[in-house]
Motif scaffolding. Structure first.
Motif, mmCIF file in Angstrom:
data_model
loop_
_atom_site.group_PDB
_atom_site.id
_atom_site.type_symbol
_atom_site.label_atom_id
_atom_site.label_comp_id
_atom_site.label_asym_id
_atom_site.label_seq_id
_atom_site.Cartn_x
_atom_site.Cartn_y
_atom_site.Cartn_z
ATOM 1 N N THR A 53 0.828 -1.196 0.000
ATOM 2 C CA THR A 53 0.000 0.000 0.000
ATOM 3 C C THR A 53 0.868 1.252 0.000
ATOM 4 O OG1 THR A 53 -0.133 0.019 2.420
ATOM 5 C CG2 THR A 53 -1.887 -1.135 1.234
ATOM 6 N N LEU A 54 0.302 2.315 -0.512
ATOM 7 C CA LEU A 54 0.898 3.646 -0.432
ATOM 8 C C LEU A 54 0.152 4.414 0.649
ATOM 9 C CD1 LEU A 54 2.620 6.035 -1.466
ATOM 10 C CD2 LEU A 54 0.794 6.485 -3.127
ATOM 11 N N THR A 55 0.861 4.831 1.681
ATOM 12 C CA THR A 55 0.262 5.580 2.792
ATOM 13 C C THR A 55 0.801 7.004 2.791
ATOM 14 O OG1 THR A 55 -0.070 3.624 4.175
ATOM 15 C CG2 THR A 55 0.027 5.744 5.298
ATOM 16 N N LEU A 56 -0.088 7.963 2.904
ATOM 17 C CA LEU A 56 0.276 9.388 2.947
ATOM 18 C C LEU A 56 -0.140 9.955 4.294
ATOM 19 C CD1 LEU A 56 -1.114 10.389 -0.575
ATOM 20 C CD2 LEU A 56 1.115 9.402 -0.016
ATOM 21 N N HIS A 57 0.801 10.588 4.988
ATOM 22 C CA HIS A 57 0.530 11.125 6.315
ATOM 23 C C HIS A 57 1.058 12.554 6.393
ATOM 24 C CE1 HIS A 57 0.613 10.328 10.960
ATOM 25 N NE2 HIS A 57 -0.393 11.093 10.570
ATOM 26 N N ASN A 58 0.197 13.486 6.748
ATOM 27 C CA ASN A 58 0.566 14.901 6.788
ATOM 28 C C ASN A 58 0.767 15.372 8.228
ATOM 29 O OD1 ASN A 58 1.037 17.576 6.165
ATOM 30 N ND2 ASN A 58 -1.142 18.086 5.999
ATOM 31 N N LEU A 59 2.028 15.646 8.572
ATOM 32 C CA LEU A 59 2.353 16.196 9.891
ATOM 33 C C LEU A 59 2.618 17.696 9.832
ATOM 34 C CD1 LEU A 59 4.779 13.412 11.234
ATOM 35 C CD2 LEU A 59 2.293 13.567 11.450
ATOM 36 N N CYS A 60 2.480 18.304 8.658
ATOM 37 C CA CYS A 60 2.691 19.750 8.533
ATOM 38 C C CYS A 60 1.611 20.503 9.310
ATOM 39 C CB CYS A 60 2.633 20.170 7.067
ATOM 40 S SG CYS A 60 3.866 19.400 5.995
ATOM 41 N N ARG A 114 -7.771 16.175 0.393
ATOM 42 C CA ARG A 114 -7.160 17.175 1.269
ATOM 43 C C ARG A 114 -6.724 16.462 2.552
ATOM 44 N NH1 ARG A 114 -8.775 23.091 3.162
ATOM 45 N NH2 ARG A 114 -8.171 23.009 5.366
ATOM 46 N N LEU A 115 -5.412 16.500 2.835
ATOM 47 C CA LEU A 115 -4.884 15.925 4.066
ATOM 48 C C LEU A 115 -4.739 17.040 5.099
ATOM 49 C CD1 LEU A 115 -2.053 13.540 2.772
ATOM 50 C CD2 LEU A 115 -4.399 12.960 3.401
ATOM 51 N N GLU A 116 -5.559 16.987 6.132
ATOM 52 C CA GLU A 116 -5.472 18.005 7.168
ATOM 53 C C GLU A 116 -4.119 17.937 7.870
ATOM 54 O OE1 GLU A 116 -7.568 20.316 7.407
ATOM 55 O OE2 GLU A 116 -9.126 19.480 6.134
ATOM 56 N N GLY A 117 -3.719 19.047 8.479
ATOM 57 C CA GLY A 117 -2.408 19.137 9.094
ATOM 58 C C GLY A 117 -2.338 18.556 10.491
ATOM 59 N N ASN A 118 -1.118 18.611 11.056
ATOM 60 C CA ASN A 118 -0.861 18.190 12.438
ATOM 61 C C ASN A 118 -1.178 16.715 12.690
ATOM 62 O OD1 ASN A 118 -0.051 20.853 13.372
ATOM 63 N ND2 ASN A 118 -2.212 21.414 13.150
ATOM 64 N N GLY A 119 -0.973 15.883 11.652
ATOM 65 C CA GLY A 119 -1.141 14.447 11.818
ATOM 66 C C GLY A 119 -2.530 13.924 11.564
ATOM 67 N N HIS A 120 -3.503 14.802 11.326
ATOM 68 C CA HIS A 120 -4.887 14.345 11.131
ATOM 69 C C HIS A 120 -5.107 13.750 9.737
ATOM 70 C CE1 HIS A 120 -6.037 16.039 14.965
ATOM 71 N NE2 HIS A 120 -5.540 17.211 14.612
ATOM 72 N N GLY A 121 -4.329 14.198 8.754
ATOM 73 C CA GLY A 121 -4.494 13.694 7.395
ATOM 74 C C GLY A 121 -3.722 12.413 7.179
ATOM 75 N N ASN A 124 9.268 22.479 -1.972
ATOM 76 C CA ASN A 124 8.161 23.230 -1.379
ATOM 77 C C ASN A 124 7.749 22.683 -0.018
ATOM 78 O OD1 ASN A 124 7.054 20.906 -2.628
ATOM 79 N ND2 ASN A 124 5.061 21.893 -2.894
ATOM 80 N N VAL A 125 7.739 21.366 0.162
ATOM 81 C CA VAL A 125 7.295 20.755 1.417
ATOM 82 C C VAL A 125 8.280 19.660 1.832
ATOM 83 C CG1 VAL A 125 5.453 19.420 2.524
ATOM 84 C CG2 VAL A 125 4.869 21.222 0.899
ATOM 85 N N PRO A 126 8.687 19.587 3.100
ATOM 86 C CA PRO A 126 9.535 18.468 3.536
ATOM 87 C C PRO A 126 8.800 17.143 3.360
ATOM 88 C CG PRO A 126 9.497 20.226 5.191
ATOM 89 C CD PRO A 126 8.431 20.554 4.193
ATOM 90 N N PHE A 164 4.764 13.891 5.137
ATOM 91 C CA PHE A 164 5.042 15.305 4.921
ATOM 92 C C PHE A 164 5.351 15.965 6.266
ATOM 93 C CE2 PHE A 164 1.807 14.002 1.759
ATOM 94 C CZ PHE A 164 2.600 14.084 0.627
ATOM 95 N N CYS A 165 6.475 16.704 6.315
ATOM 96 C CA CYS A 165 6.911 17.423 7.525
ATOM 97 C C CYS A 165 7.223 16.480 8.677
ATOM 98 C CB CYS A 165 5.880 18.457 7.952
ATOM 99 S SG CYS A 165 5.640 19.798 6.761
ATOM 100 N N GLN A 166 7.872 15.372 8.384
ATOM 101 C CA GLN A 166 8.360 14.498 9.449
ATOM 102 C C GLN A 166 9.355 15.279 10.296
ATOM 103 O OE1 GLN A 166 9.057 10.170 8.840
ATOM 104 N NE2 GLN A 166 11.194 10.754 8.968
ATOM 105 N N PRO A 167 9.309 15.173 11.633
ATOM 106 C CA PRO A 167 10.160 16.007 12.488
ATOM 107 C C PRO A 167 11.652 15.877 12.225
ATOM 108 C CG PRO A 167 8.429 14.985 13.779
ATOM 109 C CD PRO A 167 8.360 14.371 12.418
ATOM 110 N N ALA A 168 12.123 14.658 11.935
ATOM 111 C CA ALA A 168 13.559 14.455 11.741
ATOM 112 C C ALA A 168 13.808 13.124 11.076
ATOM 113 C CB ALA A 168 14.287 14.508 13.088
ATOM 114 N N MET A 169 15.009 12.973 10.540
ATOM 115 C CA MET A 169 15.487 11.685 10.052
ATOM 116 C C MET A 169 16.639 11.265 10.949
ATOM 117 S SD MET A 169 15.320 12.045 5.895
ATOM 118 C CE MET A 169 15.640 10.317 5.601
ATOM 119 N N VAL A 170 16.652 10.009 11.338
ATOM 120 C CA VAL A 170 17.676 9.512 12.243
ATOM 121 C C VAL A 170 18.965 9.255 11.476
ATOM 122 C CG1 VAL A 170 18.286 7.640 13.814
ATOM 123 C CG2 VAL A 170 15.941 8.478 13.719
#
Length: 235
Positions: A27-34, A57-64, A129-131, A212-218
């Motif tokens: 599966t392709l999963t899209l998650h928006n943390l912006c 439309r993927l809502e922000g702050n992890g809801h999308g 444009n977007v991380p 999108f907008c993942q806090p960091a990469m290890v």
């Protein structure tokens, strides 16, 4: 009531049906943390089917959060994050350059329950444009499956001459230069001949997760190229 022989036949048929049933595909999963909405644009390459609508439309702050199945045998395409849409295709970024592009290809042998191989990358050749980070989630696969992409907000430090300013006055996209992109995000492609210093494929992933907008990469630092097998993403 069925006799012993009949029950054995029925049991054998059920077992055969269970063994013949294909396992769930990739599966392709899209998650928006912006902190803002994102409208993902998933475009199949020529000759491949669409796998989702492009009005999501993927809502922000992890809801999308949404997931879509890949076709069973082979698929190749691209994904771009659009922002400031009112509604699509009228968007502030992502409908045209500059924008980062996620490139995805999944292969599978005919009749196999899951693609044997997934190839993934994030290209900043056309700008940023977007991380975005692509993180394969492995189920029974072998070999490295590194997360690739850019978790940094390259708009914040974008050289003034390369900035794209939105209607609200904030920088919404960046045109480069490639050296700036590569320094901040080494696990991306910044020129047509550029390649990441780690593997760009994964065997038998159960999911390709695009965040999108993942806090960091290890472990994305000066040692990343020397230790490619430990590059993973926080989920």
């Amino acid at each position: 009531m069925a006799g012993m022989g009949e029950r054995l036949v029925i049991g054998a048929l059920l077992a055969a049906a269970f063994l013949a049933a294909p396992a769930a595909g990739t599966t392709l999963t899209l998650h928006n943390l912006c902190p803002y909405p994102v409208w993902p644009l998933v475009t199949p390459n020529t000759g491949f089917p669409s796998i989702c609508g492009n009005d999501i439309r993927l809502e922000g702050n992890g809801h999308g959060l949404v997931s879509f199945p890949f076709p069973a045998t082979f698929w190749s395409g691209q994904l771009v994050a659009r922002t400031g849409c009112a509604p699509p295709p009228r968007c502030e970024t992502g409908s045209k350059r500059p924008a980062g592009v996620v490139q995805l290809t999944v292969h599978s042998a005919e009749g196999a329950p899951r693609p044997d191989l997934a190839v993934h990358s994030v290209s900043l050749v056309g700008g940023f444009n977007v991380p975005v980070v692509v993180s394969p989630q492995v189920i029974g696969g072998d070999g490295p499956c590194p997360a690739l992409g850019c978790a940094a907000d390259l708009n914040a430090g974008c050289p003034p001459a390369q900035r794209v300013v939105g209607a609200g006055g904030r920088v919404v996209a960046c045109n480069g230069p490639p050296g700036y992109f590569k320094q901040r995000c080494p696990l991306t492609r910044t020129t047509p001949v550029d390649r990441e210093p780690v593997e760009q494929h994964c065997y038998a992933p159960g999911e390709l997760k695009v965040v999108f907008c993942q806090p960091a990469m290890v472990d994305v630092d000066a040692d990343a190229a020397a230790q490619p097998d430990v590059v993973v993403a926080e989920n």
